[in-house]
Every structure is written in structure tokens, then in C-alpha cells.
Design a protein around this motif. Structure first.
Motif, short mmCIF file in Angstrom:
data_model
loop_
_atom_site.label_atom_id
_atom_site.label_comp_id
_atom_site.label_asym_id
_atom_site.label_seq_id
_atom_site.Cartn_x
_atom_site.Cartn_y
_atom_site.Cartn_z
N GLY A 169 10.90 -4.42 17.48
CA GLY A 169 11.02 -3.99 16.09
C GLY A 169 11.12 -5.16 15.13
O GLY A 169 10.46 -5.18 14.08
N GLY A 170 11.93 -6.16 15.48
CA GLY A 170 12.04 -7.35 14.63
C GLY A 170 10.73 -8.09 14.53
O GLY A 170 10.36 -8.61 13.47
N TYR A 171 10.03 -8.14 15.65
CA TYR A 171 8.71 -8.79 15.68
C TYR A 171 7.71 -8.05 14.79
O TYR A 171 6.99 -8.67 14.00
CB TYR A 171 8.21 -8.83 17.13
CG TYR A 171 6.75 -9.20 17.28
CD1 TYR A 171 6.32 -10.52 17.19
CD2 TYR A 171 5.79 -8.20 17.49
CE1 TYR A 171 4.97 -10.85 17.32
CE2 TYR A 171 4.46 -8.51 17.62
CZ TYR A 171 4.05 -9.84 17.54
OH TYR A 171 2.72 -10.16 17.65
N MET A 172 7.67 -6.73 14.90
CA MET A 172 6.71 -5.94 14.12
C MET A 172 6.97 -6.08 12.62
O MET A 172 6.04 -6.20 11.82
CB MET A 172 6.80 -4.47 14.53
CG MET A 172 6.32 -4.19 15.95
SD MET A 172 6.76 -2.51 16.52
CE MET A 172 5.80 -1.52 15.39
N ARG A 200 16.82 -8.29 17.31
CA ARG A 200 15.92 -8.22 16.15
C ARG A 200 15.62 -9.61 15.61
O ARG A 200 14.50 -9.89 15.18
CB ARG A 200 16.52 -7.31 15.08
CG ARG A 200 16.54 -5.84 15.49
CD ARG A 200 17.35 -4.94 14.55
NE ARG A 200 17.53 -3.64 15.18
CZ ARG A 200 18.22 -2.63 14.65
NH1 ARG A 200 18.79 -2.79 13.46
NH2 ARG A 200 18.34 -1.49 15.30
N LEU A 201 16.62 -10.48 15.65
CA LEU A 201 16.40 -11.87 15.23
C LEU A 201 15.44 -12.57 16.19
O LEU A 201 14.60 -13.38 15.75
CB LEU A 201 17.73 -12.61 15.16
CG LEU A 201 17.67 -14.07 14.70
CD1 LEU A 201 17.09 -14.18 13.29
CD2 LEU A 201 19.06 -14.70 14.76
N GLU A 202 15.54 -12.28 17.47
CA GLU A 202 14.60 -12.86 18.44
C GLU A 202 13.17 -12.43 18.13
O GLU A 202 12.22 -13.23 18.23
CB GLU A 202 14.98 -12.43 19.86
CG GLU A 202 16.25 -13.08 20.39
CD GLU A 202 16.74 -12.43 21.67
OE1 GLU A 202 16.02 -11.55 22.21
OE2 GLU A 202 17.83 -12.79 22.15
N ARG A 206 10.00 -14.74 17.20
CA ARG A 206 8.75 -14.68 17.97
C ARG A 206 7.54 -14.54 17.05
O ARG A 206 6.50 -15.17 17.27
CB ARG A 206 8.79 -13.52 18.96
CG ARG A 206 7.48 -13.31 19.73
CD ARG A 206 7.70 -12.52 20.99
NE ARG A 206 7.98 -11.12 20.78
CZ ARG A 206 7.05 -10.16 20.81
NH1 ARG A 206 5.76 -10.46 20.98
NH2 ARG A 206 7.40 -8.89 20.67
N ALA A 207 7.67 -13.71 16.01
CA ALA A 207 6.56 -13.53 15.08
C ALA A 207 6.26 -14.83 14.33
O ALA A 207 5.09 -15.20 14.16
CB ALA A 207 6.88 -12.41 14.10
N LEU A 208 7.31 -15.51 13.87
CA LEU A 208 7.10 -16.79 13.19
C LEU A 208 6.37 -17.77 14.11
O LEU A 208 5.43 -18.46 13.70
CB LEU A 208 8.44 -17.39 12.76
CG LEU A 208 9.23 -16.65 11.67
CD1 LEU A 208 10.57 -17.35 11.43
CD2 LEU A 208 8.44 -16.56 10.36
N VAL A 213 4.71 -20.70 12.14
CA VAL A 213 5.60 -20.91 11.00
C VAL A 213 6.94 -21.39 11.55
O VAL A 213 7.57 -20.71 12.36
CB VAL A 213 5.80 -19.61 10.19
CG1 VAL A 213 6.83 -19.83 9.08
CG2 VAL A 213 4.48 -19.13 9.63
N PRO A 214 7.39 -22.57 11.16
CA PRO A 214 8.65 -23.10 11.68
C PRO A 214 9.83 -22.20 11.32
O PRO A 214 9.91 -21.67 10.21
CB PRO A 214 8.79 -24.47 11.00
CG PRO A 214 7.40 -24.82 10.56
CD PRO A 214 6.72 -23.52 10.23
N PHE A 215 10.75 -22.04 12.27
CA PHE A 215 11.98 -21.30 12.02
C PHE A 215 12.89 -22.13 11.12
O PHE A 215 13.14 -23.30 11.39
CB PHE A 215 12.67 -20.97 13.33
CG PHE A 215 14.03 -20.35 13.16
CD1 PHE A 215 14.15 -19.03 12.76
CD2 PHE A 215 15.19 -21.08 13.40
CE1 PHE A 215 15.41 -18.44 12.60
CE2 PHE A 215 16.45 -20.51 13.25
CZ PHE A 215 16.56 -19.18 12.85
#
Length: 339
Positions: A169-172, A200-202, A206-208, A213-215
Motif C-alpha cells: 500500500g505504501g509503495y502504491m 508503509r514507510l518501507e 521502495r517506490a523512491l 529518487v534518494p530517500f
């Protein structure tokens, strides 16, 4: 009106009390179909209501289940309680609904209370505040009745669990913002106290990473799942160069929107926002929020199926523990703008 007893029905039917009891409890009984119909007709005419406590002594089944949620005022948990109660009722169970105020010490107390009340099984949504509840995992593992962890689970607990894939969900949510051209994406998340928030933070990270895109830790703001906490956490958003925000619950999104609107910012003109839970679609905020949807009806159905599977087993303790990981979905509305 005095309560009608089995003895009165038996006297009018001209049959024994034990025969009447067996018929009205739908248990096997050697009796003619005519007498069976007569007993039920007399009971209906007299508005007979079974004594559930007495029935439980005979059947060794209370037909009651318990639910512990952290916060009944939460849109997500109130919808879960409503859906679960309806499904339990359809299956012949009464559901006791309790709330822990997000405190592990209250979880421990409520577990004992519900078991002492004679529930046959428990649905447990854990609180996030762990102080005073260090032995909660051991207390849960020692429960004398079947139980299912819902939504918030202990990752290493060997028990039945049903939850949505929070990492996905966090990734989407984050990927949707990235696909709309945003690269400076803030995240308000309960990652310090909540497993769901951490997952969700993970997904956000993952999407970044997928989009190279740097975290940036300065874009991550910690908040409990309450509107006032999110309102405070959102104070730093406008001091960043973020163009979008992933709000990891609907309460967090509502706190964020309140802060942004007070500061003269608008969604999606100034900030694109993706929320989580999809329970705030009827809120007064405009525009309608794009959100990660967790189908509460499916969550309730799967949780009930897991506990009934154990209750119906000859040896519930021998049934292998199962984790049902459900897939969330993205619901697109009007809160995300192409950059």
C-alpha cells in the motif's frame, strides 16, 4: 410480561421438558413431525426466547465472540466493527465490541474480561502504545480460546492473522505520486510505534528507490493515527520543498489538510496528497482524496472465516496457523496533480 419457560410449553404440548428443549435447540430427538411442529407453534405463539446461558450449559457453546479495537472513533475501526458484527450475527454469533484506547495494558485487561465473560473466540487489533504491556505476547499466546489478529499483528506470533499488505500500500501510494512527476514527496507516518506504519514507510522507500529518487529523512514526519497529532506533525511540511505528501492514514490526512488549509495552501494546487484507508471519502474536505483502499468487508469476512475454522475443528489447537495477506488497491480521485 413474564418470561415463558420450557416447562410451560411442555405442559401445553403434553410432552416432557427435555423433549421440548431438544426440539427448540434443534438437536436430534425421536419425536413425530407433528409433535415437533406443535412444540414450535406453541413456542412462537407464546413468544418464547431461549435462555442463552442455560443453552450454553447444555451445548458447551456460548455463541459469543469478542473484538478488541484500539479506537472505536476511528473511521477504519468503526467500519471494521460494524462489518464484523453483521457477519457474526448472520452466522449466529453475538459480538462483544471493546476498545483499548490504543494501550497495551488495556489490551491485557480486556483479554481477561472477555474470556471471563465466556466468549468462544477473540478478534484482536493491537494498540500501538506498548508501555506496561511487555508481557502481552505471552498473555495472548496463553489464551484458552481461539483468536485471530487483525490488521495490527505481531510479526513473530504463531497464530491466525488477517491483514492488508501495508508495504504494498505504501509503495502504491508513493508510486502514484512519482508517476505524476513528483520527486519531493513528504511522508507522514506512524513508524516509531506501529508495525503497519513501518511497513508503509518501507513501501514508500521502495517506490523512491525504483524511481532512483534518494530517500530524504527530512521529508518524513512521525505522527500517531489521530487528527490532532497529524496536525502538529504537518507543521513542518510547508518549510520543506515538498510538492506532494503521502499521508499514511485518513486521520493523518485530515490533520494534514487542516494544517495546510489554515496556512493558505490548497490541494492539489500546492500539494498533491495520497491518503490511506479510503474511509474519509465522505469528509467535508475538497477535493476528494486519492487513497489506498482496504476493503473492510473482506477483512471482516476473512477474520470470521479463520475463527470459525478453528471453532468447528474437533481439536482447534491442532489447526495450523494461517496468515491471510490481502491486497489493497488505489482509488484515484482529485487530490493529485501532474507536475
Amino acid at each position: 410480561m413474564p418470561k415463558v419457560t420450557l416447562k410451560e410449553i411442555a405442559r401445553e404440548a403434553g410432552l416432557s421438558v427435555s423433549t421440548v428443549s431438544l426440539v427448540l435447540n434443534n438437536r436430534p430427538c425421536r419425536i413425530t413431525e407433528e409433535n415437533r411442529r406443535r412444540i414450535k407453534a406453541i413456542a412462537a405463539a407464546k413468544h418464547y426466547v431461549p435462555n442463552q446461558i442455560a443453552r450454553s450449559l447444555v451445548t458447551q457453546r456460548s455463541n459469543t465472540l469478542g473484538l478488541i479495537v484500539p479506537n472505536i472513533e476511528s473511521r477504519f475501526f468503526s467500519r471494521l466493527a460494524k462489518n464484523l458484527e453483521q457477519r457474526c450475527r448472520e452466522r449466529g454469533f453475538a459480538l462483544f465490541i471493546t476498545t483499548s484506547d490504543d494501550l497495551a495494558v488495556n489490551d491485557i485487561e480486556l483479554l481477561s474480561t472477555l474470556v471471563n465473560r465466556g466468549v468462544e473466540g477473540l478478534f484482536i487489533v493491537l494498540g500501538n502504545q506498548t508501555e506496561g504491556g511487555e508481557d502481552l505476547p505471552e498473555r495472548i499466546a496463553a489464551l484458552p480460546v481461539p483468536y485471530v489478529m487483525i490488521d495490527r499483528v505481531l510479526d513473530d506470533a504463531a497464530c491466525d492473522k488477517v491483514l492488508f499488505d501495508n508495504e504494498l500500500g505504501g509503495y502504491m501510494a508513493t508510486r502514484h505520486l512519482l508517476e505524476h512527476g513528483h520527486r519531493r514527496i513528504a511522508c507522514i507516518v506512524n513508524a516509531s510505534r506501529s508495525n503497519t506504519g513501518r511497513h508503509r514507510l518501507e513501501g514508500y522507500r521502495r517506490a523512491l528507490d525504483e524511481f532512483d529518487v534518494p530517500f530524504d529523512e527530512s521529508l518524513v514526519f512521525d505522527s500517531d493515527y489521530y487528527i490532532p497529532d497529524a496536525y502538529e506533525a504537518a507543521a513542518g511540511i510547508t518549510a520543506t520543498d515538498a510538492t506532494a505528501v503521502f499521508a499514511s492514514s485518513d486521520n493523518i490526512a485530515l490533520g494534514l489538510l487542516k494544517r495546510l488549509y489554515e496556512e493558505g495552501c490548497r490541494v492539489p494546487r500546492d500539494y498533491s496528497v495520497v491518503s490511506y484507508d479510503n474511509s474519509a471519502a465522505d469528509s467535508l474536505f475538497e477535493p476528494a482524496l486519492t487513497a489506498i483502499d482496504q476493503d473492510v468487508a473482506v477483512l471482516a469476512e476473512e477474520a470470521l472465516a479463520l475463527i470459525v475454522r478453528r471453532l468447528d475443528a474437533a481439536a482447534p489447537e491442532d489447526v495450523e496457523a494461517e496468515t491471510r495477506l490481502l491486497e489493497p488497491r488505489l482509488v484515484e480521485r482529485d487530490s493529485v496533480q501532474q507536475r
